[in-house]
Enzyme design. Sequence first.
Site, short mmCIF file in Angstrom:
data_model
loop_
_atom_site.label_atom_id
_atom_site.label_comp_id
_atom_site.label_asym_id
_atom_site.label_seq_id
_atom_site.Cartn_x
_atom_site.Cartn_y
_atom_site.Cartn_z
N HIS A 56 0.85 -1.19 0.00
CA HIS A 56 0.00 0.00 0.00
C HIS A 56 0.89 1.25 0.00
CE1 HIS A 56 0.38 -1.09 4.39
NE2 HIS A 56 0.94 0.09 4.33
C1 T46 Z 1 3.03 0.25 7.04
C2 T46 Z 1 3.53 -1.06 7.50
C3 T46 Z 1 4.98 -1.06 7.89
C4 T46 Z 1 -4.98 -0.38 12.88
O1 T46 Z 1 -6.13 -0.58 13.32
N1 T46 Z 1 -4.24 0.65 13.38
C5 T46 Z 1 -2.98 0.91 12.93
O2 T46 Z 1 -2.35 1.86 13.41
C6 T46 Z 1 -2.42 0.07 11.90
C7 T46 Z 1 -1.03 0.33 11.37
C8 T46 Z 1 -3.17 -0.96 11.42
N2 T46 Z 1 -4.44 -1.19 11.92
C9 T46 Z 1 -5.19 -2.35 11.41
C10 T46 Z 1 -5.65 -2.23 9.96
C11 T46 Z 1 -5.70 -3.68 9.51
O3 T46 Z 1 -6.95 -4.22 9.81
O4 T46 Z 1 -4.35 -3.49 11.46
C12 T46 Z 1 -4.64 -4.36 10.39
C13 T46 Z 1 -3.36 -4.70 9.63
O5 T46 Z 1 -2.87 -3.50 9.00
P1 T46 Z 1 -2.09 -3.52 7.59
O6 T46 Z 1 -2.65 -4.59 6.73
O7 T46 Z 1 -2.11 -2.12 7.06
O8 T46 Z 1 -0.63 -3.94 8.08
P2 T46 Z 1 0.74 -3.90 7.27
O9 T46 Z 1 1.76 -4.56 8.10
O10 T46 Z 1 0.57 -4.39 5.87
O11 T46 Z 1 1.09 -2.33 7.17
C14 T46 Z 1 1.37 -1.61 8.35
C15 T46 Z 1 0.85 -0.19 8.22
O12 T46 Z 1 -0.53 -0.19 7.87
C16 T46 Z 1 1.58 0.58 7.17
O13 T46 Z 1 1.39 1.95 7.40
O14 T46 Z 1 3.77 1.02 6.46
O15 T46 Z 1 2.77 -1.60 8.58
#
Ligand code: T46
Length: 142
Positions: free
Chosen positions: A52
């Site tokens: 993303h």
């Molecule tokens: C990034 C990489 C390094 C939340 O509710 N609050 C938060 O602050 C974050 C970061 C995520 N979430 C929830 C949203 C999703 O349902 O946690 C779940 C997993 O998030 P995501 O799929 O976005 O996770 P990553 O590891 O792919 O990405 C995250 C960050 O979203 C992103 O900013 O740079 O870690």
Amino acid sequence: MPVEDCRILDLPIFADARGDLVVVEGHEHVPFDIKRVYYLCDVPAGSVRGGHAHKQLVQLLIAVSGGFDITLDDGRNRKRVRLDNPQQGLLICPMIWREIDNFSQGSVCLVLASLHYDEADYYRDYDEFIASAKDRAHDPLS
Ligand code: T46
């Protein structure tokens, strides 16, 4: 923003016989207020995180334990960075598509973020991200 603006920052370290202490202060060691902290841990072998871009968010990623690779993509150029030194952080600017992989066993990715969580700040579709990145490149005010 161009992928070249994403860069490694060296963080101050206080090392003595008890171990190392690394400091990050908002606006001092990173160019933003730190509004949110989260971390990726217990990542299974072969996992890919990210996939993303953010519209406004600025982040610093730190491999506080172990290491992982980050692929950065601004829609024109890509670069790949290995993070495996807890004294260094990778600054990621807005409008950068990122993927994180090759996590070593037991690695922890600490993230310092400039904004509170807001799903509306994400591009999770690559084609949508590319279209927006092209629009911004043609708009001198963006
Ligand atoms: C990034 C990489 C390094 C939340 O509710 N609050 C938060 O602050 C974050 C970061 C995520 N979430 C929830 C949203 C999703 O349902 O946690 C779940 C997993 O998030 P995501 O799929 O976005 O996770 P990553 O590891 O792919 O990405 C995250 C960050 O979203 C992103 O900013 O740079 O870690």
